[in-house]
Enzyme design. Sequence first.
Site, PDB file in Angstrom:
ATOM      1  N   SER A 131       0.966  -1.217   0.105  1.00  0.00           N
ATOM      2  CA  SER A 131       0.031   0.102   0.079  1.00  0.00           C
ATOM      3  C   SER A 131       0.733   1.154  -0.036  1.00  0.00           C
ATOM      4  CB  SER A 131      -0.999  -0.105   1.193  1.00  0.00           C
ATOM      5  OG  SER A 131      -0.186   0.017   2.262  1.00  0.00           O
TER       6      SER A 131
ATOM      7  N   HIS B 289      -5.440  -4.023  -1.428  1.00  0.00           N
ATOM      8  CA  HIS B 289      -5.089  -2.929  -2.563  1.00  0.00           C
ATOM      9  C   HIS B 289      -5.117  -3.310  -4.118  1.00  0.00           C
ATOM     10  CE1 HIS B 289      -4.349   0.235   0.190  1.00  0.00           C
ATOM     11  NE2 HIS B 289      -4.036  -0.636   0.995  1.00  0.00           N
TER      12      HIS B 289
ATOM     13  N   LYS C  76     -12.269  -0.111  -0.023  1.00  0.00           N
ATOM     14  CA  LYS C  76     -11.254   0.669  -0.907  1.00  0.00           C
ATOM     15  C   LYS C  76     -12.332   0.918  -2.330  1.00  0.00           C
ATOM     16  CE  LYS C  76      -7.158   0.106   1.850  1.00  0.00           C
ATOM     17  NZ  LYS C  76      -7.877  -0.546   3.150  1.00  0.00           N
TER      18      LYS C  76
END
Length: 396
Positions: free
Chosen positions: A186, A214, A244
């Site tokens: 990340s 991610h 996310k």
Amino acid sequence: MSSKQLTDFLSENLNELKSKGLYNVIDPLQGANGPVITIAGKEYINLSSNNYLGLATDARLIQAAVEAVNVYGAGAGAVRTINGTLDVHVQLEEKLAEFKKTEAVVVYQSGFNCNMAAISAVMDQNDAILSDELNHASIIEGCRLSKAKIIRYSHSDMDDLRIKAKAAKESGLYKKLMVITDGVFSMDGDIAKLPEIIDIAAEYDLITYVDDAHGSGVLGSGAGTVKHFGLSDQVDFQIGTLSKAIGVVGGYVAGKRELIDWLKARSKPFLFSTSLPAAAVAPCIVAIDIIKTSPDLMGRLWGNGNLLKKGLQDLGFDIGKSETPITPCIIADEKMTQLFSKRLYEEGVYAKAIVFPTVPKGGGRIRNMPTAAHTPLMLEKALSVYEKVGKELKLI
């Protein structure tokens, strides 16, 4: 009256953080977390969100949340094992399993909870975990909670992983061995070397664990890093987040049916924490459908990432070795990093300083996250601010 010991401890340590440039100031948003945000009545180009595909503000997700509140209420009312499992939880888990190409999925309240839950439910003091040195803090805490021996290997160094896996296996000290890695790291944006990790795992009989927070929505047609490499049937644990690219909140573990059954029986966040409300679950279901049917979203994300990367590189900034839209601007010195972020803020760009303990000491950076919702004009304006502040502070 507060304890003098506590007062002295807090005063001393907070002042130390501030003096070293390690104290983080929290800025409340006045409105949604989109490509442009409002703080204290002023608008900023937002380069600090993990809302990769812009779905957090998508009208379809908002509508799904509203409808779910009207049907199910504001909260789930119980833990999953009593009567806090709603039919929408089951629908989301089935949709995620199909999306990730695994037999089953269990959903948790956050990605952090996933790592606290899953690692300690399978690994214990008789085992050892091989963990990449740049793994996320939630992985580190999950490993500690398990009480297994933690063996750190150098970041994405497959020779080091092989040597340490061989030594751990041949030592005969451990009942089970696991290798854990982020799918996408990340803070640097680089991708784990999963094919090599899988080869080493096969050679030394390692349980494989990939935290793809991610990578989901970013790689593998949205299904993540494991799918990107065509390894969906070869990774034991796939961890994902719903906060996310999915744009809402929560996390999940994907894997074999027996693994998921075991986690539902033994992982503590599942057993002892109230389940996600339907207002969070229903929009996640919509988001997965959008990702599967709208490849243009990922195209815009990558296009914006490439635009920002090239712009920063052309200006002379160090953006590291990112392989994804995550774009670090590495400053190194913590105080300078904080000052740089402050000046960007004053010029209308919200790009937070990332310093120790999120990254190693001396690794201070601005972590830029362009999203599918940004326009090229927004990013060009941000680059002009980067150029102005970079020259002012003699960084370029």
